[in-house]
Design a protein around this motif. Structure first.
Motif, short mmCIF file in Angstrom:
data_model
loop_
_atom_site.label_atom_id
_atom_site.label_comp_id
_atom_site.label_asym_id
_atom_site.label_seq_id
_atom_site.Cartn_x
_atom_site.Cartn_y
_atom_site.Cartn_z
N TYR A 17 -82.39 1.61 -27.40
CA TYR A 17 -83.73 2.11 -27.70
C TYR A 17 -84.84 1.19 -27.20
O TYR A 17 -86.01 1.54 -27.28
N PHE A 20 -88.51 -3.58 -24.43
CA PHE A 20 -89.13 -4.90 -24.23
C PHE A 20 -88.51 -5.53 -22.99
O PHE A 20 -87.35 -5.25 -22.66
N GLU A 92 -87.38 -15.31 -33.85
CA GLU A 92 -86.62 -14.06 -34.00
C GLU A 92 -85.16 -14.39 -33.73
O GLU A 92 -84.84 -15.05 -32.73
N ASN A 94 -81.00 -12.83 -33.69
CA ASN A 94 -80.09 -11.68 -33.77
C ASN A 94 -78.92 -12.08 -34.66
O ASN A 94 -78.39 -13.19 -34.54
N GLY A 117 -83.20 -9.59 -36.87
CA GLY A 117 -83.16 -8.20 -36.38
C GLY A 117 -81.94 -7.46 -36.91
O GLY A 117 -80.96 -7.27 -36.21
N GLN A 119 -81.90 -4.18 -38.33
CA GLN A 119 -82.06 -2.75 -37.96
C GLN A 119 -81.41 -1.81 -38.98
O GLN A 119 -82.03 -0.89 -39.46
N ILE A 158 -84.91 -0.35 -39.00
CA ILE A 158 -85.41 0.82 -38.29
C ILE A 158 -85.01 2.07 -39.07
O ILE A 158 -83.87 2.19 -39.53
N LEU A 189 -88.13 4.57 -35.46
CA LEU A 189 -87.52 4.50 -34.13
C LEU A 189 -88.35 5.30 -33.12
O LEU A 189 -88.46 6.52 -33.22
C1 LIG Z 1 -88.04 -6.64 -29.43
S1 LIG Z 1 -87.08 -6.92 -30.81
C2 LIG Z 1 -86.69 -8.59 -30.68
C3 LIG Z 1 -85.84 -9.07 -31.83
C4 LIG Z 1 -84.38 -9.26 -31.58
N1 LIG Z 1 -84.05 -9.31 -30.22
C5 LIG Z 1 -83.58 -8.14 -32.20
O1 LIG Z 1 -83.42 -7.13 -31.54
O2 LIG Z 1 -83.06 -8.33 -33.26
C6 LIG Z 1 -88.20 -6.86 -32.19
C7 LIG Z 1 -87.99 -5.68 -33.09
O3 LIG Z 1 -88.60 -4.55 -32.54
C8 LIG Z 1 -88.00 -3.40 -33.10
N2 LIG Z 1 -87.90 -2.40 -32.03
C9 LIG Z 1 -87.66 -2.60 -30.73
N3 LIG Z 1 -87.67 -1.42 -30.06
C10 LIG Z 1 -87.92 -0.46 -30.98
C11 LIG Z 1 -88.06 0.98 -30.92
N4 LIG Z 1 -87.93 1.65 -29.78
N5 LIG Z 1 -88.34 1.63 -32.07
C12 LIG Z 1 -88.49 0.96 -33.22
N6 LIG Z 1 -88.36 -0.37 -33.33
C13 LIG Z 1 -88.08 -1.07 -32.23
C14 LIG Z 1 -86.65 -3.82 -33.68
O4 LIG Z 1 -86.66 -3.66 -35.06
C15 LIG Z 1 -86.54 -5.28 -33.29
O5 LIG Z 1 -85.94 -6.05 -34.28
#
Ligand SMILES: C[S@@+](CC[C@H](N)C(=O)[O-])C[C@H]1O[C@@H](n2cnc3c(N)ncnc32)[C@H](O)[C@@H]1O
Ligand code: SF4
Length: 376
Positions: A17, A20, A92, A94, A117, A119, A158, A189
């Motif tokens: 999903y 970034f 942050e 994982n 993270g 989720q 999420i 999400l």
């Molecule tokens: C970019 S991530 C970085 C953190 C770490 N890499 C992780 O995934 O656990 C930061 C947070 O953005 C949220 N996130 C990223 N993409 C998302 C999406 N498409 N929809 C909802 N939440 C999202 C997730 O909850 C994630 O933990």
């Protein structure tokens, strides 16, 4: 006071999903760290000497950094910037990177806040999202972080995941409350174009939840947070008293920040700029003593819209006095006139000269915000 964001653009596995910027090749990590240190030097004047109150290691996956690497980056930052005595320094992490040794190692660095993270605590959701961890690792990550002595822990959850029932969403929240963490970010999400998740939905292999189910999950989220004494201080962010994310709150309050690393954004009150999103190009340009970025000068209309976009999502809302002081009496009157209908419909409230989303308004926050923006 200003903040520094450091983007760590590596992930061991790519979640379906996420859009970034990141690479799943970690080969370049040592060169990247050197490039980052060089960027810290090149950008030393960006914040014009303002003191640094927050440092945020985001990603990507900052937990690919070991304690020595984090210490060396912090050392470089403190050689160049004045840092407050008690800065908030977030990493942050994982869950699959969290082992006892790792958290104990991180505890010896200046990092004093972890954002984990998670989720979901359900294996079926984690598989669907293509996360690298499972439920057991998620639970262990929180327990190990707490045992290592971290007392400012946030977890990311999420909701609205295809196939997720309201019951399971409630259980995810209950599990989070049981841990007694200080902060929870709960994101809906979003299906980002070009991601694997978007392709799977397009092909009909995954069916998104119905709108009513998403709304019910957000409703459960708001109810449960209040019942469990979490302050809903932003649409997706909740904390125990005194545990606001200072770093994110500063973004929403228009404080300056410097973003370091590929794709990182910076803001200095007059312009925004963002670094090139590409590890190779980022590293090569810094080796050649330059930084590749794009910049947008913010005209008053853009600054007004940015302020509405960020502030209305928070519990502090749109400060009408600020609109008048920072922009003009006309900007304030414009906003008030657009807000009239929304006030009548009970979508926003006005308190202490600030416009604040009501509970009802939070469900359609994006629509409300677009009603208050200045058109092109
Ligand atoms: C970019 S991530 C970085 C953190 C770490 N890499 C992780 O995934 O656990 C930061 C947070 O953005 C949220 N996130 C990223 N993409 C998302 C999406 N498409 N929809 C909802 N939440 C999202 C997730 O909850 C994630 O933990
Ligand atoms: S959600 Fe986190 S771990 Fe997953 S791809 Fe995005 S940045 Fe990497």
């Amino acid at each position: 006071m200003a903040g520094i964001y450091i983007h760590i653009p590596f992930c061991k596995q790519l979640c379906f999903y996420c859009d970034f910027y990141k690479s799943n090749s970690l080969k370049e990590k040592p060169q990247f760290i050197e490039a980052l240190k060089h960027e810290i030097e090149l950008q030393k004047n960006y914040l014009e000497g303002e003191k640094i109150e927050t440092i945020y290691f985001g990603g990507g996956t900052p937990s690919v950094l070991n304690g020595k690497e984090i210490n060396s980056l912090f050392q470089k930052l403190s050689e160049i910037h004045k840092i407050t005595d008690n800065p908030e320094i977030t990493l942050e992490v994982n869950p699959d990177d969290i082992a006892k040794d790792y958290v104990c190692e991180i505890k010896t660095t200046p990092v004093n806040r972890l954002s984990i993270g998670i989720q979901s605590f359900f294996d079926e959701d984690l598989l669907l999202l293509n996360r690298r961890h499972n439920k057991r690792q998620a639970i262990n990550a929180v327990k190990l972080s707490q045992s290592a002595g971290f007392s400012n822990i946030s977890i990311d959850l999420i909701y609205g995941i295809p196939g997720m029932s309201v019951e399971n969403w409630k259980k995810n929240l209950e599990q989070a409350f049981e841990f007694n963490v200080q902060h929870i970010s709960a994101y809906f999400l979003t299906i980002e174009p070009g991601t694997v998740m978007a392709q799977l939905i397009e092909k009909g292999e995954i069916t998104p939840l119905e709108e009513e189910e998403n709304v019910e999950q957000y409703s459960v989220l708001l109810e449960q947070m209040v019942q469990n004494h979490f302050i809903p201080y932003e649409i997706s962010n909740f904390c125990k008293e005194g545990y606001f994310s200072k770093h994110n709150t500063n973004y929403w309050k228009q404080e300056k920040y410097l973003g370091l690393g590929p794709s990182a954004h910076s803001y200095n009150g007059h312009s925004r700029q963002w670094n090139i999103a590409g590890n190779d190009k980022y590293i090569q340009s810094l080796m050649a003593d330059s930084l590749v970025f794009e910049r947008e000068i913010l005209d008053p209309k853009r600054r007004y819209n940015d302020y509405i976009l960020t502030s209305l999502r928070t519990m502090w809302g749109v400060d009408l006095k600020y609109l008048e002081e920072e922009f003009s009496k006309e900007a304030r009157d414009y906003c008030v006139s657009l807000a009239k209908r929304l006030l009548e419909y009970g979508m926003i409230d006005i308190k202490n000269e600030s416009l604040i989303l009501t509970k009802q308004g939070k469900f359609i926050a994006d629509n409300i915000i677009s009603e208050l923006l200045m058109a092109d």
